[in-house]
Design an enzyme around this catalytic site. Sequence first.
Site, PDB file in Angstrom:
ATOM      1  CG  HIS A 196     -41.286 -15.972 -66.747  1.00 49.41           C
ATOM      2  ND1 HIS A 196     -40.253 -16.101 -65.852  1.00 49.41           N
ATOM      3  CD2 HIS A 196     -41.081 -14.781 -67.374  1.00 49.41           C
ATOM      4  CE1 HIS A 196     -39.455 -15.050 -65.950  1.00 49.41           C
ATOM      5  NE2 HIS A 196     -39.937 -14.228 -66.848  1.00 49.41           N
TER       6      HIS A 196
ATOM      7  CE  LYS B 266     -31.233  -8.552 -68.542  1.00 48.61           C
ATOM      8  NZ  LYS B 266     -32.591  -9.016 -68.423  1.00 48.61           N
TER       9      LYS B 266
ATOM     10  NE  ARG C 147     -42.503  -7.233 -64.660  1.00 44.51           N
ATOM     11  CZ  ARG C 147     -41.221  -7.502 -64.493  1.00 44.51           C
ATOM     12  NH1 ARG C 147     -40.856  -8.485 -63.716  1.00 44.51           N
ATOM     13  NH2 ARG C 147     -40.303  -6.771 -65.087  1.00 44.51           N
TER      14      ARG C 147
ATOM     15  CB  SER D 238     -35.975 -13.447 -63.313  1.00 47.69           C
ATOM     16  OG  SER D 238     -36.924 -14.145 -64.051  1.00 47.69           O
TER      17      SER D 238
HETATM   18  O1  PNS Z   1     -36.493 -11.447 -69.987  1.00 49.31           O
HETATM   19  P1  PNS Z   1     -35.781 -10.291 -70.634  1.00 49.31           P
HETATM   20  O2  PNS Z   1     -34.333 -10.242 -70.169  1.00 49.31           O
HETATM   21  O3  PNS Z   1     -36.484  -8.984 -70.433  1.00 49.31           O
HETATM   22  O4  PNS Z   1     -35.773 -10.594 -72.218  1.00 49.31           O
HETATM   23  C1  PNS Z   1     -35.174  -9.704 -73.122  1.00 49.31           C
HETATM   24  C2  PNS Z   1     -35.037 -10.360 -74.503  1.00 49.31           C
HETATM   25  C3  PNS Z   1     -34.236 -11.638 -74.393  1.00 49.31           C
HETATM   26  C4  PNS Z   1     -36.415 -10.677 -75.058  1.00 49.31           C
HETATM   27  C5  PNS Z   1     -34.306  -9.343 -75.439  1.00 49.31           C
HETATM   28  O5  PNS Z   1     -33.114  -8.942 -74.853  1.00 49.31           O
HETATM   29  C6  PNS Z   1     -34.014  -9.918 -76.820  1.00 49.31           C
HETATM   30  O6  PNS Z   1     -34.912 -10.050 -77.637  1.00 49.31           O
HETATM   31  N1  PNS Z   1     -32.748 -10.296 -77.063  1.00 49.31           N
HETATM   32  C7  PNS Z   1     -32.329 -10.886 -78.329  1.00 49.31           C
HETATM   33  C8  PNS Z   1     -31.467  -9.900 -79.116  1.00 49.31           C
HETATM   34  C9  PNS Z   1     -32.324  -8.925 -79.879  1.00 49.31           C
HETATM   35  O7  PNS Z   1     -33.110  -9.279 -80.738  1.00 49.31           O
HETATM   36  N2  PNS Z   1     -32.165  -7.646 -79.516  1.00 49.31           N
HETATM   37  C10 PNS Z   1     -32.895  -6.552 -80.132  1.00 49.31           C
HETATM   38  C11 PNS Z   1     -34.295  -6.465 -79.573  1.00 49.31           C
HETATM   39  S1  PNS Z   1     -34.878  -4.921 -79.885  1.00 49.31           S
END
Ligand code: PNS
Length: 160
Positions: free
Chosen positions: A18, A42, A91, A129
């Site tokens: 990150h 989660k 990745r 993570s």
């Molecule tokens: O580190 P991660 O868990 O891969 O991050 C995922 C994240 C937080 C970027 C994604 O779940 C998100 O944007 N959540 C906010 C809710 C939202 O906007 N959902 C629709 C996205 S298509």
Amino acid sequence: MMRTAIYPGSFDPPTRGHEDLVRRSLLLADRVVVAVAVNVSKQPLFPVEERLQMLRAAIGDDPRISFQSFDGLLAEFAKRVGASVIVRGLRAISDFEYEFQMALMNRQLHPSLETVFLVPAVDLTYLSSSLVREVARFGGDVGSLVHPAVAQALASRFSR
Ligand code: PNS
């Protein structure tokens, strides 16, 4: 015109990967908002305030970088902070399908917001993570994978 990028994620916990991505984002934008999602499906290991603290410790002070938490839709939060770009790390092929779906959904919700994928440093491509959490949970050494402040937080979380 000032370009703002948003780098969203769970950061549970933040890793060296990150940190690498935040630094790379500054090559594309004048300002980066590191956005910690509150309501991910989660159950997080660390509360959002602790994830923000770890990010601040790991990335350090830079007037171009800010740290915020957000609840609800990323596209709405991006609008509120004036971001024109979402940065996500890619990745491996296994990341692609989920990232592609998210990018298209975010475009649907906010058509002028572009998603940009950055490739991490090669020695960090295997890092996630969830792997860090698992190694730390079973007492493995995560010293080279995360900032010392994060290693410390993991050690106290899993101390028996
Ligand atoms: O580190 P991660 O868990 O891969 O991050 C995922 C994240 C937080 C970027 C994604 O779940 C998100 O944007 N959540 C906010 C809710 C939202 O906007 N959902 C629709 C996205 S298509």
